[in-house]
Every structure is written in C-alpha cells, then in structure tokens.
Design an enzyme around this catalytic site. Structure first.
Site, PDB file in Angstrom:
ATOM      1  N   GLY A   9     -22.515  -7.482  -8.552  1.00  0.00           N
ATOM      2  CA  GLY A   9     -21.410  -6.404  -8.590  1.00  0.00           C
ATOM      3  C   GLY A   9     -21.155  -6.040  -7.473  1.00  0.00           C
ATOM      4  O   GLY A   9     -21.387  -6.750  -6.301  1.00  0.00           O
ATOM      5  N   CYS A  10     -20.391  -4.730  -7.118  1.00  0.00           N
ATOM      6  CA  CYS A  10     -20.101  -4.163  -6.032  1.00  0.00           C
ATOM      7  C   CYS A  10     -21.109  -4.382  -4.860  1.00  0.00           C
ATOM      8  O   CYS A  10     -22.289  -4.092  -5.033  1.00  0.00           O
ATOM      9  CB  CYS A  10     -19.772  -2.849  -6.064  1.00  0.00           C
ATOM     10  N   PHE A  11     -20.693  -5.039  -3.702  1.00  0.00           N
ATOM     11  CA  PHE A  11     -21.740  -5.482  -2.797  1.00  0.00           C
ATOM     12  C   PHE A  11     -22.364  -4.231  -1.956  1.00  0.00           C
ATOM     13  O   PHE A  11     -23.327  -4.503  -1.252  1.00  0.00           O
ATOM     14  CB  PHE A  11     -21.259  -6.539  -1.816  1.00  0.00           C
ATOM     15  N   TRP A  12     -21.554  -3.196  -1.947  1.00  0.00           N
ATOM     16  CA  TRP A  12     -22.183  -2.144  -1.097  1.00  0.00           C
ATOM     17  C   TRP A  12     -23.349  -1.792  -1.680  1.00  0.00           C
ATOM     18  O   TRP A  12     -24.396  -1.345  -0.639  1.00  0.00           O
ATOM     19  CB  TRP A  12     -21.314  -0.909  -1.474  1.00  0.00           C
ATOM     20  N   HIS A 153     -22.767   1.770  -7.665  1.00  0.00           N
ATOM     21  CA  HIS A 153     -23.194   1.514  -9.041  1.00  0.00           C
ATOM     22  C   HIS A 153     -24.561   1.370  -9.386  1.00  0.00           C
ATOM     23  O   HIS A 153     -24.731   1.451 -10.547  1.00  0.00           O
ATOM     24  CB  HIS A 153     -22.362   0.225  -9.645  1.00  0.00           C
TER      25      HIS A 153
END
Ligand code: SME
Length: 301
Positions: A9-12, A153
C-alpha cells in the site's frame, strides 16, 4: 547486504516502518513491476502503468533474516484485500513481494503458506521476481519524517509494537531463566503499551499458576479449561475477548477489566508452558493485529 522489494500500500508508512527495523540499512520508496520507464508519481497515480508503490528494503542478513522481514511485512498489510490497503484503492496499492535472487523464492513461499494457514484461506499478495524498480521523487522519501502526522495507513500501534518487540529481544539476549524473561517482558509491555494488567500464568501440574506480572494482585491459580486463560491453554490458541461480560466463565480478577487477550506460550515440543494475559479497562482493546504481534513477542519467552 541483501535486498527485498515490498509492496504494502502507500509507501510512506511502509518505508517508515522498515526504516525502524534493526538490520535494515536502507528503505527506499519507489515504483515496481510496471510497464513503462521512469514513471512519475502522477503517471503511476493514473493506475494505468502497472506499477505498485513498493519499498526497496536493503538489509544485513547477519542481523535480520528474510523470514523475519516477511513476518513483519505481514503484520502491517491486509493480504486478503485486493488492490486496497487502508484508505487507498487501485492496482498501485496492491500488495506484493518481489525478489532479486531466485533462492529467496522458497523462503517467501514458506512465509505465504504460513500466513495462509493462519488465515485459513488464500492470500492475494503477489509473489514475483522484481522486473523493474524506480525510486520515487525526493519528496516521497522519508515523507513521514518530513511531515510528522502526515497520512499513514499503518496504525500507530504497529510502530509501537515493532519497537517493543525489538527492545524485548535486545533486553533478553543473554538471559536463560524463563521467569526472569517473563518478568521483563511483562514490564516492557505494560510500560510501553499502557495496559493495566499484563502478566504470565505458568503451567504447573494441572493448573495455571500466577507468574511475573505488572498490575494489581490477581487470582493465584486457574484450572485447565477455566476462564479465558484456561481456555487458551486448552485450545492452544490466542483468545481475544472484546467484552469480558460476554465470555462465559470469564474470571474477574479485577472489576476494571473490560476486554482481554490471552496468548499461549509454547516450548520447542509445542507444549503450552504458560499463557500471557493482558487486560484492558477499555472495551474491544485488542484485535487480530494485537494477537499477531503478541504471538511474535511470546516467541521470545
Ligand atoms: N481474566 C482471566 C483471569 C486472570 S486475570 O485477568 C489477571 C481469565 O478469565 O482467565
């Protein structure tokens, strides 16, 4: 140094999480296994390039194994969710493990099988060789360090549990005595996570006997199959109780307790030698994520 590429999912958040793992020297946000070259974030965002937001994890295999990295990866993703993690949807947010060295494949397959066994169903996480990887734009790197409180997330609890688990491993590194280990494990869980009762009951003969704990005085002995603790022992599995009043036979050591989790401790012969019991004064404090992390932690007993 070795590398593994993890799409979660979101790489952050995924990058931030793996930067915190001991033995990981580098975590880079980027785009993997797509059909174009040098994609920009805007292009990937259209969801037509085939790229997945992916983190390159560079690690020292002497300090952390691929198995452990995969255990941790599955702690922070939902491997049953197709093209969606947290609030983000689209094929760019699919989950995947992409490898460079063919010899890694068997280890990854083993990790997938373990998760499928635990969940009782097939997972949708991809397992493929890495075809390509392009680091993302600079402003995506260390995004959560540059933007504290920015969108992530992953639950805050994942970062807390990671630190807790690593610190427990460091603390206990040279201690062989099981009671001593249980004492520090309960102290560390209680102080970091703030639960009001955290402790162990040890299997002695036909009963569970109170062991090292943090919190108020508690029942000294619990029979096989009795209460949540005795049930976890008998059924040899973690039991999450969102509301103690709904659990038939719950033993109320404290009237403060509203929800509870009990995790069995196994020895090398797969016998239950103890249980870890944690009580919260809030309803529904624990879920399957807590169960997975606490199972990892009791592996250190
Ligand atoms: N509630 C537990 C008993 C132990 S106390 O929570 C510390 C149970 O039902 O097994």
């Amino acid at each position: 140094m070795k590398e593994i590429y993890l799409a979660g999912g979101c790489f952050w958040g995924v990058e931030h999480f793996f930067k915190g793992v001991d033995g990981v020297s580098e975590a880079v946000s980027g785009y993997a296994n797509g059909n174009t070259e040098n994609p920009s974030y805007q292009e990937v965002y259209t969801d037509t390039t085939g790229f997945a937001e992916t983190v390159r994890v560079v690690y020292d295999p002497e300090k952390v194994s691929l198995r452990t990295l995969l255990d941790l990866f599955f702690m922070i993703i939902d491997p049953l969710s197709l093209n969606r993690q947290g609030e983000d949807a689209g094929t760019r947010y699919r989950t995947g493990v992409y490898y460079l060295e063919p010899t890694d494949r068997a280890i990854i397959e083993e990790a997938f099988a373990k998760v499928e066994k635990r969940l009782g169903q097939k997972i949708v996480t991809e397992l493929e060789p890495l075809r390509n990887f392009y680091p993302a734009e600079d402003y995506h790197q260390e995004y959560l360090d540059k933007n504290p409180g920015g969108y992530c997330h992953l639950p805050l609890r994942a970062f807390k549990y990671l630190r807790l688990w690593q610190d427990i491993a460091l603390f206990l590194a040279d201690e062989e005595d099981e009671v001593a280990r249980m004492a520090d494990i309960s102290a560390l869980i209680a102080s970091r996570m703030g639960f009001f009762w955290t402790g162990f009951y040890r299997v002695i003969g036909e009963q569970l006997v109170l062991g090292p704990f943090q919190g108020e005085a508690a029942c000294l002995r619990i029979g096989y199959g009795r209460g949540v603790c005795g049930t976890a022992w008998k059924e040899r599995r973690t039991i999450v109780v969102p509301d103690v009043e709904q659990f038939p036979g719950h033993i109320a050591c404290s009237s403060l307790s509203r929800s509870e989790i009990v995790v069995p401790v196994f020895d090398s012969n797969q016998n239950v030698t103890a249980v870890l019991d944690i009580d919260s004064d809030r309803l529904a404090e624990f879920d399957s994520t807590d169960a997975a992390w606490l199972e990892l932690i009791v592996g250190l007993v």
